[in-house]
Design a protein around this motif. Sequence first.
Motif, PDB file in Angstrom:
ATOM      1  N   GLY A 195      -0.323  10.196   5.273  1.00 50.35           N
ATOM      2  CA  GLY A 195       0.683  10.531   4.260  1.00 50.35           C
ATOM      3  C   GLY A 195       0.618   9.637   3.040  1.00 50.35           C
ATOM      4  O   GLY A 195       1.447   9.759   2.136  1.00 50.35           O
ATOM      5  N   LEU A 196      -0.376   8.739   2.994  1.00 53.71           N
ATOM      6  CA  LEU A 196      -0.481   7.791   1.881  1.00 53.71           C
ATOM      7  C   LEU A 196      -0.675   8.497   0.539  1.00 53.71           C
ATOM      8  O   LEU A 196      -0.058   8.112  -0.463  1.00 53.71           O
ATOM      9  CB  LEU A 196      -1.640   6.819   2.126  1.00 53.71           C
ATOM     10  CG  LEU A 196      -1.915   5.791   1.020  1.00 53.71           C
ATOM     11  CD1 LEU A 196      -0.722   4.849   0.863  1.00 53.71           C
ATOM     12  CD2 LEU A 196      -3.183   4.990   1.324  1.00 53.71           C
ATOM     13  N   VAL A 197      -1.516   9.526   0.508  1.00 57.61           N
ATOM     14  CA  VAL A 197      -1.761  10.240  -0.750  1.00 57.61           C
ATOM     15  C   VAL A 197      -0.481  10.894  -1.252  1.00 57.61           C
ATOM     16  O   VAL A 197      -0.133  10.795  -2.437  1.00 57.61           O
ATOM     17  CB  VAL A 197      -2.877  11.295  -0.583  1.00 57.61           C
ATOM     18  CG1 VAL A 197      -3.008  12.148  -1.851  1.00 57.61           C
ATOM     19  CG2 VAL A 197      -4.201  10.621  -0.258  1.00 57.61           C
ATOM     20  N   ALA A 198       0.257  11.540  -0.340  1.00 55.50           N
ATOM     21  CA  ALA A 198       1.515  12.187  -0.730  1.00 55.50           C
ATOM     22  C   ALA A 198       2.511  11.155  -1.248  1.00 55.50           C
ATOM     23  O   ALA A 198       3.238  11.414  -2.222  1.00 55.50           O
ATOM     24  CB  ALA A 198       2.108  12.949   0.460  1.00 55.50           C
ATOM     25  N   MET A 199       2.555   9.984  -0.624  1.00 49.87           N
ATOM     26  CA  MET A 199       3.472   8.944  -1.077  1.00 49.87           C
ATOM     27  C   MET A 199       3.043   8.377  -2.426  1.00 49.87           C
ATOM     28  O   MET A 199       3.887   8.029  -3.254  1.00 49.87           O
ATOM     29  CB  MET A 199       3.565   7.825  -0.037  1.00 49.87           C
ATOM     30  CG  MET A 199       4.274   8.237   1.232  1.00 49.87           C
ATOM     31  SD  MET A 199       4.595   6.846   2.355  1.00 49.87           S
ATOM     32  CE  MET A 199       5.837   5.946   1.434  1.00 49.87           C
ATOM     33  N   THR A 200       1.719   8.283  -2.650  1.00 54.98           N
ATOM     34  CA  THR A 200       1.231   7.784  -3.934  1.00 54.98           C
ATOM     35  C   THR A 200       1.560   8.760  -5.053  1.00 54.98           C
ATOM     36  O   THR A 200       1.853   8.366  -6.184  1.00 54.98           O
ATOM     37  CB  THR A 200      -0.291   7.542  -3.872  1.00 54.98           C
ATOM     38  OG1 THR A 200      -0.569   6.620  -2.806  1.00 54.98           O
ATOM     39  CG2 THR A 200      -0.802   6.958  -5.171  1.00 54.98           C
ATOM     40  N   LEU A 201       1.546  10.047  -4.735  1.00 53.28           N
ATOM     41  CA  LEU A 201       1.948  11.053  -5.714  1.00 53.28           C
ATOM     42  C   LEU A 201       3.464  11.074  -5.906  1.00 53.28           C
ATOM     43  O   LEU A 201       3.964  11.397  -6.980  1.00 53.28           O
ATOM     44  CB  LEU A 201       1.470  12.443  -5.266  1.00 53.28           C
ATOM     45  CG  LEU A 201      -0.049  12.662  -5.252  1.00 53.28           C
ATOM     46  CD1 LEU A 201      -0.381  13.984  -4.563  1.00 53.28           C
ATOM     47  CD2 LEU A 201      -0.608  12.646  -6.664  1.00 53.28           C
ATOM     48  N   ARG A 202       4.187  10.707  -4.846  1.00 48.66           N
ATOM     49  CA  ARG A 202       5.646  10.775  -4.871  1.00 48.66           C
ATOM     50  C   ARG A 202       6.300   9.568  -5.536  1.00 48.66           C
ATOM     51  O   ARG A 202       7.233   9.722  -6.344  1.00 48.66           O
ATOM     52  CB  ARG A 202       6.166  10.889  -3.422  1.00 48.66           C
ATOM     53  CG  ARG A 202       7.674  11.017  -3.298  1.00 48.66           C
ATOM     54  CD  ARG A 202       8.145  10.825  -1.869  1.00 48.66           C
ATOM     55  NE  ARG A 202       8.056   9.428  -1.436  1.00 48.66           N
ATOM     56  CZ  ARG A 202       8.550   8.970  -0.289  1.00 48.66           C
ATOM     57  NH1 ARG A 202       9.140   9.798   0.561  1.00 48.66           N
ATOM     58  NH2 ARG A 202       8.436   7.692   0.014  1.00 48.66           N
ATOM     59  N   ASP A 203       5.854   8.356  -5.216  1.00 45.50           N
ATOM     60  CA  ASP A 203       6.663   7.177  -5.473  1.00 45.50           C
ATOM     61  C   ASP A 203       6.597   6.543  -6.863  1.00 45.50           C
ATOM     62  O   ASP A 203       7.653   6.249  -7.437  1.00 45.50           O
ATOM     63  CB  ASP A 203       6.370   6.113  -4.416  1.00 45.50           C
ATOM     64  CG  ASP A 203       6.975   6.467  -3.072  1.00 45.50           C
ATOM     65  OD1 ASP A 203       7.631   7.523  -2.979  1.00 45.50           O
ATOM     66  OD2 ASP A 203       6.775   5.709  -2.108  1.00 45.50           O
TER      67      ASP A 203
END
Length: 323
Positions: A195-203
């Motif tokens: 989920g790191l990529v999704a969090m990098t896009l999110r945060d």
Amino acid sequence: MKTDSSVSSDYIAGALGGIGGLVVGHPLDTVKVHLQVHMSGKGTLHALKEISRHGKLRGLFRGLSFPMVTQAATNSVFFGVYGSALVALGTSTAEHLDSPTAPTYGQVFAAGCAGGLVQIVVTCPVELVKTFLQSQLNMEPANAAETLSRGHVTAGHHVTGSRVGGGGGERFFGGPVEATRWIYRRHGPRGFYRGLVAMTLRDPVTYGVYLVSYEYVYRSLMRSSYTDSNGVLANLLAGGLAGVIAWSICMPFDVIKSHLQSDAGRRKYAGTADCAVQLFRRWGARGFFAGLPVVCIRAFPTNAITFLVYSKTLSYLKRTDHR
């Protein structure tokens, strides 16, 4: 310019603010994860009934112990990096809002993005374990005897038809330590960054917007007659509204993250893009906003308390630092 001791104040205040917000917001965070992972389309009240049925009041606090220990660290990193970034930009959180050297909105946004990016290193493993545990509520052992009588449970809390564990059996984890060990044994250190990529896009951008929203509302209220002299109401309203705004814009990435992290056992999704495509095919665009109402309801009090505790702790530490 802030001294080293006043820079450290951001880390301390951030830690305490994070703990305060967590205690207030965790029950509704559990509901949010339940809505996102088990997309039944039946809404928030149904999710609350399901959580209560399986875990009663305890179910709402499923997975709390792990983030309680780690939330201090994650918020400390975020607010600490935010404060340090402002110093690097020639200003600081210690500046009075009417000071000529008070942070501009551009500086606040840039520093917020920096804090949001760095905190992912700590937050991703924490959120993975928390989401992993929260997504298991329909496996609560309270109903184990009933399920066993139907032939669905084998020894060790393994349940047929699994989401967690794969290999034909779903596993119930008793707590964060057990879940952490299982993830490490199965996937190694990399497993904690699913989920790191999704969090990098999110945060990063979301945190930038989050802090700009807070600063705008707080400054507007403090310059008006609509708050108390101590700024308590301004902190509560600004923090609450900032949380609602931030969560509203990052929901699609949060839904993807929740699915990826709750799927850490079976690995149904090949990655972030594959998860997004599968969710869209199954639920359409509305699937990316699953749980938004409860997220907004949760975001207001959680972030109101977070900013109130952070701001007041920072003010106290700043006063003692100048003595």
